[in-house]
Write a protein that holds these residues in place. Sequence first.
Motif, short mmCIF file in Angstrom:
data_model
loop_
_atom_site.label_atom_id
_atom_site.label_comp_id
_atom_site.label_asym_id
_atom_site.label_seq_id
_atom_site.Cartn_x
_atom_site.Cartn_y
_atom_site.Cartn_z
N SER A 141 0.84 -1.19 0.00
CA SER A 141 0.00 0.00 0.00
C SER A 141 0.89 1.25 0.00
O SER A 141 1.75 1.39 -0.86
CB SER A 141 -0.94 -0.02 1.19
N GLN A 142 0.71 2.15 0.98
CA GLN A 142 1.47 3.40 0.98
C GLN A 142 2.96 3.20 1.23
O GLN A 142 3.77 4.08 0.93
CB GLN A 142 0.88 4.36 2.01
N ASP A 184 -3.71 4.79 -7.09
CA ASP A 184 -4.17 5.23 -5.76
C ASP A 184 -2.99 5.50 -4.83
O ASP A 184 -2.99 6.47 -4.06
CB ASP A 184 -5.09 4.17 -5.15
N ILE A 185 -1.98 4.63 -4.89
CA ILE A 185 -0.80 4.79 -4.05
C ILE A 185 -0.10 6.11 -4.36
O ILE A 185 0.26 6.87 -3.47
CB ILE A 185 0.17 3.60 -4.25
N LYS A 187 -1.35 8.79 -5.90
CA LYS A 187 -2.18 9.95 -5.56
C LYS A 187 -2.09 10.29 -4.08
O LYS A 187 -1.95 11.45 -3.69
CB LYS A 187 -3.64 9.67 -5.94
N ASN A 188 -2.16 9.24 -3.26
CA ASN A 188 -2.06 9.47 -1.81
C ASN A 188 -0.67 9.93 -1.40
O ASN A 188 -0.51 10.63 -0.40
CB ASN A 188 -2.44 8.19 -1.05
N PHE A 189 0.33 9.50 -2.16
CA PHE A 189 1.70 9.92 -1.86
C PHE A 189 1.90 11.39 -2.23
O PHE A 189 2.50 12.16 -1.47
CB PHE A 189 2.69 9.03 -2.63
N PRO A 192 -1.43 13.77 -0.02
CA PRO A 192 -1.93 13.09 1.18
C PRO A 192 -3.21 13.75 1.68
O PRO A 192 -3.36 14.97 1.61
CB PRO A 192 -0.79 13.26 2.20
N PRO A 193 -4.15 12.94 2.17
CA PRO A 193 -5.41 13.52 2.68
C PRO A 193 -5.16 14.45 3.86
O PRO A 193 -4.32 14.17 4.72
CB PRO A 193 -6.22 12.27 3.11
N LYS A 195 -5.75 16.24 7.28
CA LYS A 195 -6.33 15.87 8.57
C LYS A 195 -7.02 17.09 9.19
O LYS A 195 -6.45 18.17 9.25
CB LYS A 195 -5.24 15.37 9.53
#
Length: 204
Positions: A141-142, A184-185, A187-189, A192-193, A195
Amino acid sequence: MHPFFLFSTLGVALLSDVYPEKILPDLLAQYDSSKDKHTPETRMKVGEVLMRIVRALGDMVSKYREPLIHTFLRGVRDPDGAHRASSLANLGELCQRLDFLLGSVVHEVTACLIAVAKTDGEVQVRRAAIHVVVLLLRGLSQKATEVLSAVLKDLYHLLKHVVRLEPDDVAKLHAQLALEELDDIMKNFLFPPQKLEKKIVVLP
């Protein structure tokens, strides 16, 4: 297959968590041997016992990571297609048992998967190689951007190649799913979402 061999391999599996250092080298050598020395069925049975040992070792399996990985990588170059596919399946499960932390052999593993997925003449072997890539991306994953940082670009090109040129629909579907996982990996890298944090202000 001789009944004594079946009995002895089961006995070896039962003893494996007590004497893994003594048992593993002999089993790895048997799995490594040419098809002229042992039948494909025999080597397949040895592979099953090896994986029973891997499961029995639990966290201790990391101690034997490199000899196990190298044995399965050699199995992927075997002339017998069923043995190649079985070696890839064993490699995939071993990666899962190692929490996908492959250490210094990560380049060897990914180079092997790329070569097999692009060039192997048997469809079940190509499918198995792509399946291991899917397992790596999903399992990490990440963490993939860290553990696979040096090879992510190569894996991306492999998956694009398979989606475009692979004649087998099942292998193509697995590659497409892996591409989506990789997207997806990344994009999140890169993004990052955010908080949400609550701040409490005390008025004077």
